[in-house]
Design a protein around this motif. Structure first.
Motif, mmCIF file in Angstrom:
data_model
loop_
_atom_site.group_PDB
_atom_site.id
_atom_site.type_symbol
_atom_site.label_atom_id
_atom_site.label_comp_id
_atom_site.label_asym_id
_atom_site.label_seq_id
_atom_site.Cartn_x
_atom_site.Cartn_y
_atom_site.Cartn_z
ATOM 1 N N LEU A 173 1.028 -1.234 -0.034
ATOM 2 C CA LEU A 173 0.148 -0.050 -0.020
ATOM 3 C C LEU A 173 0.783 1.117 0.152
ATOM 4 C CD1 LEU A 173 -3.099 1.077 0.341
ATOM 5 C CD2 LEU A 173 -2.632 1.113 2.655
ATOM 6 N N ARG A 174 1.791 1.190 0.780
ATOM 7 C CA ARG A 174 2.850 2.459 0.901
ATOM 8 C C ARG A 174 3.688 2.738 -0.435
ATOM 9 N NH1 ARG A 174 3.348 1.799 6.298
ATOM 10 N NH2 ARG A 174 4.476 -0.130 6.297
ATOM 11 N N ARG A 175 4.127 1.615 -1.249
ATOM 12 C CA ARG A 175 4.481 1.644 -2.437
ATOM 13 C C ARG A 175 3.399 2.193 -3.308
ATOM 14 N NH1 ARG A 175 7.358 -3.738 -4.766
ATOM 15 N NH2 ARG A 175 7.630 -2.319 -6.331
ATOM 16 N N LEU A 176 2.234 2.041 -3.322
ATOM 17 C CA LEU A 176 1.113 2.503 -4.164
ATOM 18 C C LEU A 176 0.823 3.911 -3.587
ATOM 19 C CD1 LEU A 176 -1.006 -0.656 -4.484
ATOM 20 C CD2 LEU A 176 0.682 0.308 -6.237
ATOM 21 N N GLY A 177 1.295 4.355 -2.653
ATOM 22 C CA GLY A 177 0.990 5.978 -2.135
ATOM 23 C C GLY A 177 -0.327 5.894 -1.284
ATOM 24 N N GLY A 178 -0.530 4.576 -0.964
ATOM 25 C CA GLY A 178 -1.922 4.538 0.101
ATOM 26 C C GLY A 178 -1.745 5.295 1.453
ATOM 27 N N GLU A 179 -2.924 5.342 1.867
ATOM 28 C CA GLU A 179 -2.785 6.002 3.271
ATOM 29 C C GLU A 179 -2.036 4.792 4.383
ATOM 30 O OE1 GLU A 179 -7.183 7.871 3.494
ATOM 31 O OE2 GLU A 179 -5.806 8.325 5.469
ATOM 32 N N ASP A 180 -1.059 5.323 5.037
ATOM 33 C CA ASP A 180 -0.339 4.206 5.623
ATOM 34 C C ASP A 180 -0.351 4.731 7.167
ATOM 35 O OD1 ASP A 180 3.247 5.101 5.138
ATOM 36 O OD2 ASP A 180 1.396 6.351 5.728
ATOM 37 N N TRP A 181 -1.269 5.642 7.560
ATOM 38 C CA TRP A 181 -1.031 6.024 9.113
ATOM 39 C C TRP A 181 -1.759 5.054 10.023
ATOM 40 C CZ3 TRP A 181 -5.460 7.286 11.692
ATOM 41 C CH2 TRP A 181 -6.914 7.311 10.695
ATOM 42 N N VAL B 78 -4.646 7.763 16.856
ATOM 43 C CA VAL B 78 -3.337 7.193 16.052
ATOM 44 C C VAL B 78 -2.900 8.257 15.084
ATOM 45 C CG1 VAL B 78 -2.740 5.618 14.271
ATOM 46 C CG2 VAL B 78 -4.465 5.156 15.964
ATOM 47 N N GLY B 79 -3.633 9.021 14.240
ATOM 48 C CA GLY B 79 -3.025 10.009 13.254
ATOM 49 C C GLY B 79 -2.193 10.908 14.084
ATOM 50 N N ARG B 80 -2.439 11.551 15.370
ATOM 51 C CA ARG B 80 -1.808 12.721 16.028
ATOM 52 C C ARG B 80 -1.369 12.014 17.390
ATOM 53 N NH1 ARG B 80 0.459 15.345 15.777
ATOM 54 N NH2 ARG B 80 -0.035 17.591 16.255
ATOM 55 N N ARG B 81 -1.375 10.786 17.350
ATOM 56 C CA ARG B 81 -0.876 10.198 18.734
ATOM 57 C C ARG B 81 -1.576 10.934 20.091
ATOM 58 N NH1 ARG B 81 2.665 10.643 15.339
ATOM 59 N NH2 ARG B 81 3.552 12.614 16.077
ATOM 60 N N ALA B 82 -2.809 11.456 19.882
ATOM 61 C CA ALA B 82 -3.498 12.049 20.808
ATOM 62 C C ALA B 82 -2.467 13.372 21.411
ATOM 63 C CB ALA B 82 -3.519 11.060 22.185
ATOM 64 N N GLU B 83 -1.670 13.866 20.668
ATOM 65 C CA GLU B 83 -0.974 15.043 21.245
ATOM 66 C C GLU B 83 -1.791 16.351 21.097
ATOM 67 O OE1 GLU B 83 3.391 13.035 19.497
ATOM 68 O OE2 GLU B 83 2.583 14.868 18.484
ATOM 69 N N PRO B 84 -2.774 16.610 20.289
ATOM 70 C CA PRO B 84 -3.279 17.861 20.282
ATOM 71 C C PRO B 84 -3.986 18.160 21.762
ATOM 72 C CG PRO B 84 -3.768 16.673 18.332
ATOM 73 C CD PRO B 84 -3.152 15.829 19.089
#
Ligand code: FO1
Length: 325
Positions: free
Chosen positions: A81-89, A156-162
């Motif tokens: 998926l990463r090689r295809l530029g897909g969302e990998d977050w 996950v995306g922002r690791r609960a930092e905001p």
């Protein structure tokens, strides 16, 4: 058979105690009501993280160290998926992916999340009943200093930092709670309700945000016991303490007892917090003090045994006027 014990839980912390309960309560008598507020559509797939964490944990295949996903996972899908530029977050292991693909197919074919979860958990060897809290969509959204974030983007995306400003449980007002859980809560034969040590504001609150479920919990004749998710001012895992600070709340086990006030009869405090017992009892909540940190299966089973035994000593005292009020 109607459940005799109903556990309410979210992901990692809750799943640990749920596993302990499966060793203490006969499978046909145990139902676990699981948060679906973390669910989201990703890559065209319906993903139910807390339901899957409980399913994998009870099925004995969870990646215990990671807290989510499957042990011994392979990652060929994510690599490509990463090689295809897909969302990998958001990491989807190959075996985990199979569940999301098959569940999405069945949901699109008209099956309910409850029905799919019952079949999937049985196929994965889980005997206890895993109940999504509703088949209607409820989505936790976190209002932060970076704007409104869907739960997984925050967690996950922002690791609960905001910094969290507010938490919304979209859809909870009108969602219909799981019928097996609602029937259990109004059943005089129900012996105990256990609020597992999941994050109260992220994992238990979405359940309580459904008015009918909250009312049924407040009205049940079964004793309701909560296990403190905070020990000595620390959360065992995840952003609970950070959220409490952002809400201006004291990061302490008694803050959580107060949050559950009116819904619980008993509260299980870790020995490290024994001195909080009196203030919690003054709120009309019975207190049981002992180790609550689950480090391995024996400690999960012991905590589950103590919770059930503690519930058995409690009258349903919520109707009694709280002393000191
Ligand atoms: N948590 C992460 O921190 N990173 C991930 O990539 C991730 C992927 C994932 C996939 C499936 C699943 O069921 C859970 C996953 N989680 C991940 C955990 C998940 O975000 C949390 O378990 C819950 O949403 C909060 O309890």
């Amino acid at each position: 058979m109607k459940p005799r014990v109903l556990a309410l839980c979210g992901g990692v912390g809750g799943a640990k105690l749920a596993l302990g309960l499966t060793h203490v309560v006969p499978a046909e008598a145990l139902a676990i009501l699981v948060n679906t507020g973390d669910d989201f559509e990703h890559l065209g797939l319906h993903i139910s993280p807390d339901v899957d964490t409980v399913t994998y944990t009870l099925g004995g295949i969870s990646n215990a160290a990671q807290g989510w996903g499957i042990e011994g996972e392979s990652w060929a899908f994510m690599d490509q998926l990463r090689r295809l530029g897909g969302e990998d977050w958001f990491q989807l292991g190959d075996r985990d992916l199979a569940l999301h693909v098959e569940r999405t197919r069945r949901l699109r074919a008209g099956e309910s999340l409850t029905a799919v979860t019952a079949d999937v958990s049985a196929r994965l060897g889980v005997a206890a009943r895993i109940l999504p809290m509703s088949d209607d969509p409820i989505r936790t959204e976190v209002d932060t200093d970076e704007g409104l974030l869907p739960f997984q983007r925050y967690f996950v995306g922002r690791r609960a930092e905001p910094a969290m400003r507010a938490i919304h449980y979209r859809g909870a007002e009108t969602a219909i709670p799981n019928e097996t859980a609602m029937a259990a809560l109004s059943d005089p034969a129900l012996e105990a309700v256990i609020l597992c040590p999941s994050n109260p504001w992220l994992s238990i609150a979405p359940l309580l945000a459904m008015p009918d479920l909250r009312a049924a919990l407040a009205a049940t004749t079964a004793p309701v016991v909560a296990v403190a998710p905070i020990v000595a001012g620390q959360a065992i895992k995840g952003p609970t303490a950070k959220l409490m600070r952002e809400m201006g709340l004291a990061v302490s086990a008694d803050t959580v007892a107060h949050y559950y006030h009116g819904l619980i009869d008993g509260y299980m405090l870790d020995t490290a917090d024994a001195e909080l017992g009196e203030t919690i009892e003054a709120q009309g909540i019975a207190v049981n003090i002992g180790p609550t940190v689950m480090t391995d299966l024996p400690s999960r089973i012991t905590l589950a045994e103590r919770a059930i035994r503690f519930a058995g000593t409690l009258p349903n005292s919520r109707d009694a006027p709280c002393p000191g009020h």
